[in-house]
Enzyme design. Structure first.
Site, PDB file in Angstrom:
ATOM      1  N   LYS A  18       1.442   4.235  -2.453  1.00  0.00           N
ATOM      2  CA  LYS A  18       1.694   3.884  -1.051  1.00  0.00           C
ATOM      3  C   LYS A  18       2.526   2.612  -0.943  1.00  0.00           C
ATOM      4  CE  LYS A  18      -1.597   1.628   1.420  1.00  0.00           C
ATOM      5  NZ  LYS A  18      -1.009   0.406   2.014  1.00  0.00           N
ATOM      6  N   ASN A  19       2.125   1.581  -1.688  1.00  0.00           N
ATOM      7  CA  ASN A  19       2.789   0.282  -1.536  1.00  0.00           C
ATOM      8  C   ASN A  19       4.181   0.226  -2.153  1.00  0.00           C
ATOM      9  OD1 ASN A  19       0.637  -0.600  -0.091  1.00  0.00           O
ATOM     10  ND2 ASN A  19      -0.115  -2.059  -1.608  1.00  0.00           N
ATOM     11  N   CYS A  66      -5.232  -9.077  11.223  1.00  0.00           N
ATOM     12  CA  CYS A  66      -5.836  -7.815  10.820  1.00  0.00           C
ATOM     13  C   CYS A  66      -7.184  -8.168  10.237  1.00  0.00           C
ATOM     14  CB  CYS A  66      -4.965  -7.068   9.825  1.00  0.00           C
ATOM     15  SG  CYS A  66      -4.968  -7.793   8.200  1.00  0.00           S
ATOM     16  N   ARG A  75      -2.651 -13.220   7.987  1.00  0.00           N
ATOM     17  CA  ARG A  75      -1.462 -12.590   7.422  1.00  0.00           C
ATOM     18  C   ARG A  75      -0.185 -12.797   8.238  1.00  0.00           C
ATOM     19  NH1 ARG A  75      -3.285  -6.723   5.268  1.00  0.00           N
ATOM     20  NH2 ARG A  75      -1.654  -6.992   3.715  1.00  0.00           N
ATOM     21  N   ASP A 120      -6.388  -5.903  -4.171  1.00  0.00           N
ATOM     22  CA  ASP A 120      -6.662  -4.536  -3.697  1.00  0.00           C
ATOM     23  C   ASP A 120      -7.693  -3.802  -4.561  1.00  0.00           C
ATOM     24  OD1 ASP A 120      -4.970  -4.893  -1.581  1.00  0.00           O
ATOM     25  OD2 ASP A 120      -3.321  -3.693  -2.388  1.00  0.00           O
ATOM     26  N   ARG A 131      -5.471   6.256   5.392  1.00  0.00           N
ATOM     27  CA  ARG A 131      -4.224   5.476   5.336  1.00  0.00           C
ATOM     28  C   ARG A 131      -3.722   5.375   3.910  1.00  0.00           C
ATOM     29  NH1 ARG A 131      -4.871  -0.175   7.011  1.00  0.00           N
ATOM     30  NH2 ARG A 131      -2.806  -0.086   6.118  1.00  0.00           N
TER      31      ARG A 131
END
Ligand code: UD1
Length: 416
Positions: free
Chosen positions: A22-23, A116, A121, A304, A396
């Site tokens: 994803k990233n 968030c 952030r 993460d 997500r």
């Protein structure tokens, strides 16, 4: 709202394939904004965050076509270089359109992402970098508005290591006039994957993967085909799930290449991890040993993966200390893990986890993407049924999660 029901106590065993990262996919899809020629991307994961980004690119005028894991983008005409609040608020990574839009169109309006769940952030480093490259940047009505006839190369230094900040500035610099040097650059493998894609498009970049990246701007970039790298966080999450259940699994279409810090900790915890060509095998002991964790930018231990290791420490033998140094509020999963019987004490950015013999199933709430993953791992080892609410967070970032877990023998299902 969908929930995930997990019947715990099954030892995971078998094989499953890892999806594209994803990233890496998010910035790389944004790179299509830099060229008038069509771009083809393969191994693109099917995730809500990717859908959001494709929708965002579509409303700017980019022609999007998709066939499973292959996405084709044609940004020959960009008629609306704007990222509206409604989209940015659901996905912070939307800020990644800022650099490419300014470089290609000379103007961009991108909503500020706001706070968030895991912290404030801000995007001040993205803005500072573009200003150093000559852009006039104003923040008005919640939007970053950047204007410049053509960016010019500059020496950039970011105050902290920022992954999307590095990516945004590297993309912008590809079309700038002259050389840009990004110091204190993020060294994450996803930055390197993006650089590889940009180089295939004709960009002149050296040093990606180190903390100094040099980009010599070119007049235009061409179309290219790029395969997205495997998702190292998805890989690490399944390794943790297997480890926590005392399981034995093989993950395909991935590699330990970008996972040294994580594999090292799993081995410290007592697992056997074997790297194969494009696959990883893990065999876990009946009970893991607790391992200390300190998150830091790559190549150190990734933030993460912090929540997933909190879950495995919760049932390991002994006590462990977890220090989170990247985000100021990334322990929300701790209270949910406590609801399952975990023994965790939080003091500022440090968590002390005392392993317990067993967790008990309960209803818990997902609060962010990786926090949700830790609850899934805890649910897999807990006695009885765990119900995880608000699993849109998982959608997500984890492709076909229930299907992949079921392939490894987990008793898991989604209910509306
Ligand atoms: C990326 C990853 C995310 C990961 C994080 C850290 C993507 C899409 N997301 O997020 O999964 O958890 O890296 O590895 O790749 N900061 C500022 N000002 C800025 C930019 C960042 O203060 O302009 C701070 C942040 O608040 C944070 C730290 O720097 O405390 C690192 O953030 P950053 O690396 O930018 O995270 P993201 O790129 O958003």
């Amino acid at each position: 709202m969908d929930k995930l029901l997990i019947e715990g106590g099954v030892r995971l065993a078998g094989e499953t394939a890892i999806s594209g990262a994803k990233n890496a996919a998010l910035p790389i899809l944004c790179a299509a904004l830099l060229t008038r020629e069509p771009m083809t991307f393969t191994n693109v994961p099917q995730l809500n965050d990717i859908d959001t980004l494709l929708k965002l690119l579509g409303q700017m005028g980019v022609k999007v076509s998709r066939d499973n894991a292959t996405v084709t983008l044609d940004a020959s005409a960009i008629d609306n270089p704007v990222a509206p609040y409604e989209m940015v608020k659901t996905m912070r990574a939307s800020i990644l359109v800022l650099g490419p839009l300014v470089a290609r169109c000379g103007e961009a309006r991108v909503s500020l992402p706001g706070g968030c769940a895991i912290g404030a952030r801000p995007v001040d480093q993205h803005i500072k970098g573009l200003q150093a490259m000559g852009a006039q940047v104003t923040v008005e009505h919640g939007y970053v508005h950047a204007v410049v006839p053509r960016l010019r190369g500059a020496r950039l230094f970011t105050d902290m290591v920022t992954v999307t900040g590095t990516e945004n500035l590297m993309m912008a610099a590809c079309l700038a006039d002259g050389e840009t040097v990004i110091e204190n650059a993020a060294r994450e493998p996803e930055v390197v994957d993006l650089a590889n894609c940009l180089v295939a498009m004709g960009a002149r970049i050296s040093g990606a993967g180190t903390d100094v990246i040099r980009i010599r701007g070119v007049e235009r970039l061409n179309g290219a085909t790029h395969r997205i790298m495997p998702d190292r966080i998805e890989t690490g999450t399944y390794l943790c799930a297997a480890a926590a259940t005392g399981g034995e699994i093989r993950l395909t279409r991935t590699s330990t290449a970008y996972l040294d810090a994580v594999v090292d900790k799993l081995m410290d915890a007592g697992c056997d991890v074997v790297a194969e060509r494009d696959a990883i095998r893990l065999k876990a002991p009946a009970r893991l040993t607790a391992v200390n964790i300190r998150t830091s930018p790559y190549p150190a231990f990734p933030t993460d993966m912090q929540a997933q290791f909190m879950a495995i420490n919760a049932v390991a033998s002994g006590a462990a200390m977890i220090r989170e140094t990247i985000f100021e509020n990334r322990f929300m999963h701790a209270v949910e893990l406590q609801r399952l019987g975990a023994d965790i004490r939080i003091d500022g950015n440090t968590a002390v986890v005392q392993g317990v013999e067993r967790l008990q199933g309960a209803t818990v709430m997902a609060t962010d993407l990786r926090a949700s993953a830790s609850l899934v791992i805890a649910g897999l080892v807990a006695e009885g049924e765990t119900v995880i609410e608000r699993i849109y967070h998982l959608d997500r970032g984890y492709e076909r999660l229930e299907e992949k877990l079921a392939a490894l023998g987990a008793r898991v299902r989604r209910v509306a």
